[in-house]
Write an enzyme that holds these catalytic residues in place. Structure first.
Site, PDB file in Angstrom:
ATOM      1  CD  GLU A 109      11.076 -78.142 -49.324  1.00 22.31           C
ATOM      2  OE1 GLU A 109      11.824 -78.611 -50.208  1.00 22.31           O
ATOM      3  OE2 GLU A 109      10.255 -77.218 -49.539  1.00 22.31           O
ATOM      4  CG  ASP A 154      23.432 -57.942 -45.823  1.00 21.68           C
ATOM      5  OD1 ASP A 154      24.282 -57.756 -44.940  1.00 21.68           O
ATOM      6  OD2 ASP A 154      23.051 -57.053 -46.617  1.00 21.68           O
TER       7      ASP A 154
HETATM    8  C1  GLC Z   1      24.943 -55.427 -43.666  1.00 22.09           C
HETATM    9  C2  GLC Z   1      26.384 -55.861 -43.760  1.00 22.09           C
HETATM   10  C3  GLC Z   1      27.210 -54.686 -44.164  1.00 22.09           C
HETATM   11  C4  GLC Z   1      26.733 -54.196 -45.501  1.00 22.09           C
HETATM   12  C5  GLC Z   1      25.240 -53.895 -45.492  1.00 22.09           C
HETATM   13  C6  GLC Z   1      24.698 -53.748 -46.881  1.00 22.09           C
HETATM   14  O1  GLC Z   1      24.740 -54.508 -42.667  1.00 22.09           O
HETATM   15  O2  GLC Z   1      26.793 -56.445 -42.559  1.00 22.09           O
HETATM   16  O3  GLC Z   1      28.573 -54.989 -44.189  1.00 22.09           O
HETATM   17  O4  GLC Z   1      27.432 -53.026 -45.855  1.00 22.09           O
HETATM   18  O5  GLC Z   1      24.507 -54.934 -44.897  1.00 22.09           O
HETATM   19  O6  GLC Z   1      24.676 -54.977 -47.537  1.00 22.09           O
END
Ligand code: GLC
Length: 510
Positions: free
Chosen positions: A230, A194
């Site tokens: 790994e 993310d």
């Molecule tokens: C990314 C995710 C989103 C979230 C953001 C913060 O963009 O896809 O849904 O709000 O990160 O974690």
């Protein structure tokens, strides 16, 4: 044939809260997902990606993670997650989970420890605490610094419930290595990272954007790649949003991430020259690196593709979401079906966001008091935000909750989704669901990883052939176009008029 499973995979994105509810509390969960695994196997996808499933106060739909090594009780238990992974594998479906390394939750053990330990403590060094706030803005609106009762401020690029980690602290690096191992040891096949480009911060340069894509971030992923290597065939997929292709490509160097989401394609307007440019540029960026491109039309952060493509302006822009802008849904629907055949014919892997295969539109009329997206509150109720693409799926029946579960869904489903249920579309040969099923099946046999050869065509038509001999033709012009010579039509996104391909229609030819 793809060398490894992920290079040509079709990956289905499961937004767990809205997929299927097994226990009747109105929120999707692992029990619901497990009973619907045969649906995904039948659809023909190779893998699923699940949005965060960890314990969370849900300040941002689970992207505020309180414990990276457990499952949110509303979704189920760790044992159920392990069963789910086994069951998916038994059906030939790989599992990708979401890891959120930029920020945690204010409910996490580390953040609570930091609050209790007070200013100057090593526990505060895992986050960004300061005596004076900086002037960065939160990506959800408002300031990126929030003050605590003891006077200090902490950084959150997103919601105040999502304190940013301090990636100059070796403890943070160690923690995420442990988290990756925790899940790889449980059989997870891949990690979606993310907000992958914003982990490293430069507070001193005076840049209001002093966190996007700093060079040091690459060292983090080199470490993650060594760890993933790994294990057998585990992958790292980056969520990397920015337009500079040269900078984007750096995440895909052979010792970094395996793939990254192609948001350039997602954001591209439904226009032939722009799409051709996006496709060519994507291939030019990826092929020299040996990384497979990815093709993404939608996800849980952007307006549904049917709605986007039915608007006067069909491009996507995070900064200008166009929430509520009128859309010709019939037109959008026709284009979304053509776009699906385009995306699935291109070389590399393709993502399908749940509900995309049902042609669900964006839900624009969610009552304000039910909205949960922090964008809505943080923007002072000016940006409705992302709830409209997160409405629980319609499975069957004539009225809400449409087989989603026994309880009232956490977001209301439109009444007219009775025509869009899995049940209704299964019975209708011409449905979008059956188009996706047929395309995914053909794709499995004949497409995936590789290259393409462009065919000569009118400028408002995209036409190319794949190694397997499959030709994809997409008519983005107003007038019908004659199909190139072929043996047979394998699939079309709309009705053909003899040898003529109508406007906003795509066909796959043998
Ligand atoms: C990314 C995710 C989103 C979230 C953001 C913060 O963009 O896809 O849904 O709000 O990160 O974690």
């Amino acid at each position: 044939m793809p060398e490894t499973w992920w290079r040509g995979a079709a990956i289905y994105q499961v937004y767990l809260r809205s997929f299927a509810d097994g226990n009747g509390d109105g929120v999707g969960d692992l029990a619901g997902l497990r009973t619907r695994l045969p649906y995904l196997a039948d659809l023909g996808v190779n893998a699923v990606w699940l949005n965060p499933w960890y314990p969370s106060p849900m300040a941002d739909g689970g992207y505020d993670v309180a414990d990276y090594r457990d499952i949110e009780p509303v979704f189920g238990t760790l044992t159920e997650a392990e069963r789910f992974i086994e069951e998916a594998h038994a059906l030939g479906i790989r599992v990708i989970i979401d890891v959120v390394p930029n920020h945690s939750s204010t409910a996490s053990a580390w953040f609570r420890e930091a609050l209790a330990a007070g200013p100057g403590s090593p526990a505060r060094e895992r986050f960004w605490f300061r005596d004076e706030p900086g002037d960065w803005k939160s990506i959800f609106g408002g300031p990126a610094w929030t003050q605590l009762p003891d006077g200090q401020w902490y950084l959150h690029l997103f919601d105040p419930g999502q304190p940013d980690f301090n990636w100059t602290n070796p403890e943070v690096h160690q923690e995420f290595h442990d988290v990756l191992r925790f899940w790889f040891d449980r059989g997870v096949d891949g990690i979606r990272i993310d907000s992958a480009a914003v982990l490293v911060k430069d507070f001193d340069g005076g840049d209001p954007d002093g966190y996007t894509d700093l060079d040091e971030v690459h060292e983090i992923y080199r470490g993650w790649r060594r760890l993933a290597d790994e294990y057998d065939e585990r992958i790292l997929v980056g969520e990397v949003w920015f337009p500079d292709q040269e900078r984007f490509a750096r995440y895909l160097r052979p010792d970094e991430l395996h793939t990254a989401f192609n948001f350039d394609f997602l954001a591209c307007p439904w226009e032939p020259a722009a799409l051709r440019r996006s496709i060519e540029q994507t291939l030019d960026t990826h092929i020299p690196l040996g990384a497979p491109p990815t093709w993404v039309l939608s996800n849980h952060d952007v307006a549904r593709v049917v709605t986007r493509y039915g608007r006067a302006e069909t491009s996507w822009d995070h900064g200008n979401r166009r929430d509520g802008v009128p859309s010709d849904l019939e037109l959008g629907h026709r284009r979304a079906r053509a776009a699906a055949l385009l995306a699935m014919a291109l070389p590399g892997s393709v993502y399908v966001y749940q509900g995309e295969e049902l042609g669900l539109p964006e839900v624009d009329d969610i009552p304000d008091e039910l909205r949960e997206d922090p964008m809505w509150t943080r923007s002072g109720h000016t940006v409705p935000g992302r709830d409209g693409c997160r409405v629980p799926l319609p499975w069957s029946g004539e009225e809400p909750p449409f087989g989603f579960g026994a309880g009232e869904p956490w977001l209301p489903q439109p009444e007219d989704w009775r025509k869009l249920t899995v049940e209704a579309q299964t019975a209708d040969l011409g449905s979008t669901l059956n188009l996706y099923r047929a395309a995914l099946r053909l794709r499995r046999d004949r497409l995936g990883d590789g290259t393409l050869t462009w065919l000569e065509s009118r400028p408002d038509v995209l036409a190319f052939t794949r190694e397997s001999g499959l030709t994809c033709v997409v008519n983005l012009g107003a007038d019908p176009v004659r199909l190139p010579p072929h043996e047979s039509v394998l699939l079309a996104s709309g009705t053909l008029d003899g040898e003529e391909l109508p406007s906003d229609t795509a066909a796959w030819l043998a």
